[in-house]
Design a protein around this motif. Structure first.
Motif, PDB file in Angstrom:
ATOM      1  N   ASN A   1      38.819 -36.644  -7.908  1.00  0.00           N
ATOM      2  CA  ASN A   1      37.600 -37.097  -8.581  1.00  0.00           C
ATOM      3  C   ASN A   1      36.936 -35.960  -9.343  1.00  0.00           C
ATOM      4  OD1 ASN A   1      36.051 -35.558  -6.683  1.00  0.00           O
ATOM      5  ND2 ASN A   1      35.901 -37.312  -5.302  1.00  0.00           N
ATOM      6  N   ALA A   2      37.436 -34.741  -9.176  1.00  0.00           N
ATOM      7  CA  ALA A   2      37.063 -33.546  -9.947  1.00  0.00           C
ATOM      8  C   ALA A   2      35.720 -32.934  -9.562  1.00  0.00           C
ATOM      9  CB  ALA A   2      37.086 -33.828 -11.453  1.00  0.00           C
ATOM     10  N   ILE A   3      35.039 -33.468  -8.566  1.00  0.00           N
ATOM     11  CA  ILE A   3      33.749 -32.893  -8.183  1.00  0.00           C
ATOM     12  C   ILE A   3      33.911 -31.427  -7.788  1.00  0.00           C
ATOM     13  CG2 ILE A   3      31.893 -32.956  -6.467  1.00  0.00           C
ATOM     14  CD1 ILE A   3      32.136 -35.961  -6.401  1.00  0.00           C
ATOM     15  N   ASN A   4      34.898 -31.133  -6.941  1.00  0.00           N
ATOM     16  CA  ASN A   4      35.105 -29.774  -6.436  1.00  0.00           C
ATOM     17  C   ASN A   4      36.207 -29.028  -7.186  1.00  0.00           C
ATOM     18  OD1 ASN A   4      33.182 -30.470  -4.593  1.00  0.00           O
ATOM     19  ND2 ASN A   4      34.475 -30.296  -2.783  1.00  0.00           N
ATOM     20  N   LEU A   5      36.419 -29.381  -8.436  1.00  0.00           N
ATOM     21  CA  LEU A   5      37.476 -28.738  -9.216  1.00  0.00           C
ATOM     22  C   LEU A   5      36.965 -27.392  -9.736  1.00  0.00           C
ATOM     23  CD1 LEU A   5      40.375 -29.163 -10.161  1.00  0.00           C
ATOM     24  CD2 LEU A   5      39.486 -30.272 -12.218  1.00  0.00           C
ATOM     25  N   THR A   6      37.111 -26.380  -8.903  1.00  0.00           N
ATOM     26  CA  THR A   6      36.564 -25.058  -9.188  1.00  0.00           C
ATOM     27  C   THR A   6      37.542 -24.207 -10.001  1.00  0.00           C
ATOM     28  OG1 THR A   6      37.505 -24.138  -7.166  1.00  0.00           O
ATOM     29  CG2 THR A   6      35.298 -25.112  -7.012  1.00  0.00           C
ATOM     30  N   LYS A   7      37.033 -23.106 -10.493  1.00  0.00           N
ATOM     31  CA  LYS A   7      37.876 -22.147 -11.208  1.00  0.00           C
ATOM     32  C   LYS A   7      39.000 -21.648 -10.304  1.00  0.00           C
ATOM     33  CE  LYS A   7      37.461 -18.016 -14.150  1.00  0.00           C
ATOM     34  NZ  LYS A   7      38.453 -17.099 -13.555  1.00  0.00           N
ATOM     35  N   GLY A   8      38.675 -21.414  -9.023  1.00  0.00           N
ATOM     36  CA  GLY A   8      39.676 -20.905  -8.095  1.00  0.00           C
ATOM     37  C   GLY A   8      40.837 -21.853  -7.892  1.00  0.00           C
ATOM     38  N   ILE A   9      40.556 -23.143  -7.724  1.00  0.00           N
ATOM     39  CA  ILE A   9      41.657 -24.086  -7.480  1.00  0.00           C
ATOM     40  C   ILE A   9      42.460 -24.313  -8.757  1.00  0.00           C
ATOM     41  CG2 ILE A   9      40.411 -26.246  -7.928  1.00  0.00           C
ATOM     42  CD1 ILE A   9      42.960 -25.576  -5.105  1.00  0.00           C
ATOM     43  N   ILE A  10      41.795 -24.293  -9.913  1.00  0.00           N
ATOM     44  CA  ILE A  10      42.537 -24.423 -11.173  1.00  0.00           C
ATOM     45  C   ILE A  10      43.472 -23.230 -11.349  1.00  0.00           C
ATOM     46  CG2 ILE A  10      42.346 -24.543 -13.688  1.00  0.00           C
ATOM     47  CD1 ILE A  10      39.599 -25.923 -13.242  1.00  0.00           C
ATOM     48  N   GLU A  11      42.990 -22.040 -11.020  1.00  0.00           N
ATOM     49  CA  GLU A  11      43.839 -20.853 -11.141  1.00  0.00           C
ATOM     50  C   GLU A  11      44.990 -20.884 -10.146  1.00  0.00           C
ATOM     51  OE1 GLU A  11      40.868 -17.496 -13.037  1.00  0.00           O
ATOM     52  OE2 GLU A  11      40.898 -17.734 -10.843  1.00  0.00           O
ATOM     53  N   LYS A  12      44.772 -21.464  -8.969  1.00  0.00           N
ATOM     54  CA  LYS A  12      45.880 -21.617  -8.022  1.00  0.00           C
ATOM     55  C   LYS A  12      46.932 -22.570  -8.593  1.00  0.00           C
ATOM     56  CE  LYS A  12      46.733 -20.301  -4.498  1.00  0.00           C
ATOM     57  NZ  LYS A  12      47.716 -19.261  -4.051  1.00  0.00           N
ATOM     58  N   CYS A  13      46.482 -23.655  -9.218  1.00  0.00           N
ATOM     59  CA  CYS A  13      47.417 -24.595  -9.853  1.00  0.00           C
ATOM     60  C   CYS A  13      48.223 -23.898 -10.943  1.00  0.00           C
ATOM     61  CB  CYS A  13      46.658 -25.783 -10.436  1.00  0.00           C
ATOM     62  SG  CYS A  13      45.873 -26.863  -9.216  1.00  0.00           S
ATOM     63  N   ILE A  14      47.564 -23.020 -11.683  1.00  0.00           N
ATOM     64  CA  ILE A  14      48.256 -22.263 -12.728  1.00  0.00           C
ATOM     65  C   ILE A  14      49.229 -21.268 -12.106  1.00  0.00           C
ATOM     66  CG2 ILE A  14      47.926 -20.549 -14.556  1.00  0.00           C
ATOM     67  CD1 ILE A  14      45.273 -21.989 -15.215  1.00  0.00           C
ATOM     68  N   ASP A  15      48.791 -20.613 -11.042  1.00  0.00           N
ATOM     69  CA  ASP A  15      49.615 -19.596 -10.384  1.00  0.00           C
ATOM     70  C   ASP A  15      50.940 -20.172  -9.891  1.00  0.00           C
ATOM     71  OD1 ASP A  15      50.066 -16.952  -9.136  1.00  0.00           O
ATOM     72  OD2 ASP A  15      49.814 -18.057  -7.261  1.00  0.00           O
ATOM     73  N   VAL A  16      50.897 -21.388  -9.315  1.00  0.00           N
ATOM     74  CA  VAL A  16      52.132 -22.008  -8.806  1.00  0.00           C
ATOM     75  C   VAL A  16      52.800 -22.866  -9.870  1.00  0.00           C
ATOM     76  CG1 VAL A  16      51.283 -21.993  -6.433  1.00  0.00           C
ATOM     77  CG2 VAL A  16      50.937 -24.036  -7.848  1.00  0.00           C
ATOM     78  N   GLN A  17      52.180 -22.919 -11.067  1.00  0.00           N
ATOM     79  CA  GLN A  17      52.692 -23.732 -12.174  1.00  0.00           C
ATOM     80  C   GLN A  17      52.869 -25.194 -11.759  1.00  0.00           C
ATOM     81  OE1 GLN A  17      53.688 -22.485 -15.843  1.00  0.00           O
ATOM     82  NE2 GLN A  17      51.750 -21.887 -14.887  1.00  0.00           N
ATOM     83  N   MET A  18      51.810 -25.743 -11.172  1.00  0.00           N
ATOM     84  CA  MET A  18      51.816 -27.165 -10.845  1.00  0.00           C
ATOM     85  C   MET A  18      51.976 -27.961 -12.137  1.00  0.00           C
ATOM     86  SD  MET A  18      49.031 -29.450  -8.705  1.00  0.00           S
ATOM     87  CE  MET A  18      47.798 -29.637 -10.016  1.00  0.00           C
ATOM     88  N   PRO A  19      52.947 -28.863 -12.195  1.00  0.00           N
ATOM     89  CA  PRO A  19      53.226 -29.539 -13.471  1.00  0.00           C
ATOM     90  C   PRO A  19      52.109 -30.442 -13.977  1.00  0.00           C
ATOM     91  CG  PRO A  19      55.118 -29.676 -11.992  1.00  0.00           C
ATOM     92  CD  PRO A  19      53.975 -29.156 -11.178  1.00  0.00           C
ATOM     93  N   LEU A  20      51.394 -31.119 -13.064  1.00  0.00           N
ATOM     94  CA  LEU A  20      50.480 -32.176 -13.498  1.00  0.00           C
ATOM     95  C   LEU A  20      49.232 -32.202 -12.627  1.00  0.00           C
ATOM     96  CD1 LEU A  20      50.429 -34.681 -15.508  1.00  0.00           C
ATOM     97  CD2 LEU A  20      51.160 -36.040 -13.541  1.00  0.00           C
ATOM     98  N   LEU A  21      48.090 -32.370 -13.266  1.00  0.00           N
ATOM     99  CA  LEU A  21      46.815 -32.568 -12.582  1.00  0.00           C
ATOM    100  C   LEU A  21      46.229 -33.881 -13.074  1.00  0.00           C
ATOM    101  CD1 LEU A  21      44.263 -31.686 -10.952  1.00  0.00           C
ATOM    102  CD2 LEU A  21      43.506 -30.505 -13.036  1.00  0.00           C
ATOM    103  N   THR A  22      45.945 -34.803 -12.140  1.00  0.00           N
ATOM    104  CA  THR A  22      45.411 -36.111 -12.517  1.00  0.00           C
ATOM    105  C   THR A  22      43.948 -36.212 -12.122  1.00  0.00           C
ATOM    106  OG1 THR A  22      47.574 -37.165 -12.268  1.00  0.00           O
ATOM    107  CG2 THR A  22      45.649 -38.598 -12.232  1.00  0.00           C
ATOM    108  N   ILE A  23      43.129 -36.632 -13.069  1.00  0.00           N
ATOM    109  CA  ILE A  23      41.699 -36.825 -12.831  1.00  0.00           C
ATOM    110  C   ILE A  23      41.387 -38.310 -12.986  1.00  0.00           C
ATOM    111  CG2 ILE A  23      39.373 -36.280 -13.638  1.00  0.00           C
ATOM    112  CD1 ILE A  23      40.431 -33.573 -14.573  1.00  0.00           C
ATOM    113  N   SER A  24      40.676 -38.863 -12.008  1.00  0.00           N
ATOM    114  CA  SER A  24      40.322 -40.283 -12.034  1.00  0.00           C
ATOM    115  C   SER A  24      39.022 -40.482 -12.798  1.00  0.00           C
ATOM    116  CB  SER A  24      40.165 -40.818 -10.607  1.00  0.00           C
ATOM    117  OG  SER A  24      41.389 -40.729  -9.904  1.00  0.00           O
TER     118      SER A  24
END
Length: 401
Positions: free
Chosen positions: A94-117
Motif C-alpha cells: 500500500n506504500a505507506i511505509n515505502l521508505t528510502k531504506g527499503i527502496i534502496e534494499k530493493c535496488i541492492d538485491v535488484q528486485m525485478p518488480l515492485l507493485t503498488i496498489s
C-alpha cells in the motif's frame, strides 16, 4: 501425484505478517468479524521456509493478503531471494511505509518488480476506498521510487500498479492509466473486485455493469499500448451476460456453490461454453499466465485450476494454504513442525488435487472469486466470500524464532 522436482516449478506467496494499516472498503481487513493473524514471522522460520522452497521457486511474492512493509524481516527475505537466485521476486504494497531504506534494499538485491496498489483515478474516489490513506501521499510514493532509482542509476525495480475494478472506479480507469504513465509505471494489473459478505459492497461489483466494464477496459488496453504500459486485464464479460443471480440481480451469500449460480471453476466443458464466450482452454491459458503459474499453453485442459500443483501460500505462523483466496481457512501443513516434502505430498494436498482432476470441487473452489480463477461468465464467481473469521493459533510475536 506430483513429487518434488528439481527444476523451478513453484510459485510461492509468503506473508510474514497478518496486518495492514488500511481498511479498504472491499477488503477482509475491513470486515467487523475479521481477526488479524497476530503472528510475525521470525528469522529462523523465514530461513527454514526459504531453504526448502526458494530453490524450486520460479517466482516468490513476499506478500499476499497483508502489508509486507510491516514485516521486520522483509529486508532479509529480499536477500534470501537473491541468495537462492530466484528468477522473479517481488511484493505488493500500500506504500505507506515505502521508505528510502527499503527502496534502496530493493535496488541492492535488484528486485525485478515492485507493485503498488491504487484504486481510483481521483483524490475523492481513492480516499473513499483506501481509508485512511491520502492521495497526495500515494502520489509522493511513486515519485520517491523513481527519484531513488535515478539516484542509483538502477533499472530495477520496475514499478507496477494493481487496481481493483468496481463501479465507483471503472470510469476513472483511463485517467488512472495516464497518471500512472506520468509516474513512470511500466505495468498495470486490473482485477475485478471479489465480494466479501458483510461489507455492503455488493452494489460496487461490475457484475452490475458488464457492458460499461468491457467498453472502458478495452479503451484502457488501447491507452496502455499507446503509452507503453504492459497491461494485464480480466477477460471481458460475454456480450449477452445479463448479470443476474437468482433472476433478481442480487449477489447471494452463497454457502454452497449451487446457491451461487453454478461452479466457478468447472461449470463448462469444451464445446458447451455459455453465452458464446471464450473457451475453457482460452480462459485457462489466460489465467495461468496472469498468475505466473509454470504451466504451458494447451489446447485442452483436464482441470480448471493448477494451483494445487504449482503454488503454495505460507502464513506468518508457518501454516500453509493452497492458494491466496482460501476462505475455507483449513491449513495444509505447518513449516514449524513439517518439511515442505511432507506438506506437499501430504493427505491434504493429495485430496485437493484429486478433487480438481475429478471436477468435484469443494465449496471454497466452486465459489472461487472472479478476482482469482472464477470465470466472469459463471455467476458463482460473484457470490460472497462469506467466511472471514478464524481463530489463529500461532504465537503472537516472533513465530518460529
Amino acid at each position: 501425484m506430483p513429487v518434488l522436482r528439481t527444476k523451478r516449478y513453484l510459485r510461492v506467496k509468503l506473508d510474514m505478517v497478518g496486518r495492514c494499516q488500511l481498511r479498504c472498503i472491499m477488503c477482509h481487513f475491513a470486515h467487523p468479524q475479521f481477526q488479524e493473524n497476530p503472528a510475525t514471522m521470525g528469522r529462523v522460520l523465514l530461513e527454514k521456509v526459504a531453504s526448502e522452497v526458494f530453490p524450486i521457486a520460479h517466482d516468490v511474492v513476499l506478500s499476499s493478503s497483508a502489508e509486507p512493509l510491516l514485516a521486520p524481516e522483509l529486508p532479509r527475505a529480499l536477500e534470501l531471494c537473491r541468495e537462492y537466485e530466484v528468477p522473479s521476486f517481488h511484493f505488493s504494497t500500500n506504500a505507506i511505509n515505502l521508505t528510502k531504506g527499503i527502496i534502496e534494499k530493493c535496488i541492492d538485491v535488484q528486485m525485478p518488480l515492485l507493485t503498488i496498489s491504487i484504486d481510483g483515478g481521483t483524490k475523492g474516489t481513492f480516499e473513499s476506498i483506501r481509508k485512511p490513506m491520502k492521495w497526495a501521499k500515494m502520489m509522493s510514493r511513486f515519485d520517491r521510487v523513481r527519484e531513488i532509482r535515478e539516484e542509483h542509476h538502477s533499472r530495477f525495480p520496475i514499478v507496477s500498479a494493481t487496481t481493483v475494478l468496481m463501479r465507483r472506479t471503472i470510469r476513472e480507469m483511463p485517467t488512472l492509466v495516464r497518471i500512472m504513465a506520468d509516474k513512470g509505471v511500466e505495468q498495470m494489473n486490473f482485477v475485478h473486485m471479489g465480494v466479501i459478505g458483510g461489507l455492503g459492497v455488493e452494489d460496487e461489483s461490475l457484475l452490475n455493469e458488464p457492458k460499461i466494464s468491457n467498453e472502458i477496459l478495452a479503451e484502457c488496453k488501447e491507452l496502455c499500448d499507446e503509452l507503453g504500459i504492459q497491461a494485464t486485464m480480466p477477460l471481458p464479460f460475454p456480450e449477452n451476460f445479463d448479470g443476474s443471480i437468482d433472476g433478481e440481480g442480487q449477489i447471494t451469500d452463497a454457502a454452497r456453490a449451487d446457491e451461487g449460480g453454478g461452479d466457478a471453476l468447472g461449470a463448462v466443458e469444451e464445446g458447451e461454453v455459455p453465452f458464446d464466450t471464450f473457451s475453457v482452454s482460452e480462459f485457462m491459458n489466460h489465467k495461468n499466465k496472469e498468475f505466473l503459474l509454470s504451466v504451458p499453453e494447451k489446447e485442452h485442459h483436464n482441470r480448471r485450476c493448477y494451483f494445487p500443483w504449482f503454488y503454495v501460500h505460507v502464513n506468518p505462523d508457518g501454516t500453509v494454504f493452497p492458494c491466496g483466496s482460501w476462505f475455507e481457512f483449513s491449513t495444509f501443513g505447518d513449516f514449524r513442525t513439517q518439511s515442505f516434502r511432507e506438506i506437499w505430498t501430504g493427505d491434504a494436498f493429495k485430496q485437493l488435487r484429486h478433487e480438481h482432476v475429478a471436477m468435484k470441487h469443494r465449496d471454497v473452489c466452486a465459489n472461487c472469486t472472479v478476482a482469482n480463477m472464477g470465470r466472469p461468465d459463471v455467476l458463482a464467481s460473484f457470490s460472497h466470500r462469506a467466511k472471514v473469521k478464524r481463530e489463529w493459533s500461532g504465537r503472537k510475536n516472533g513465530a518460529g524464532t
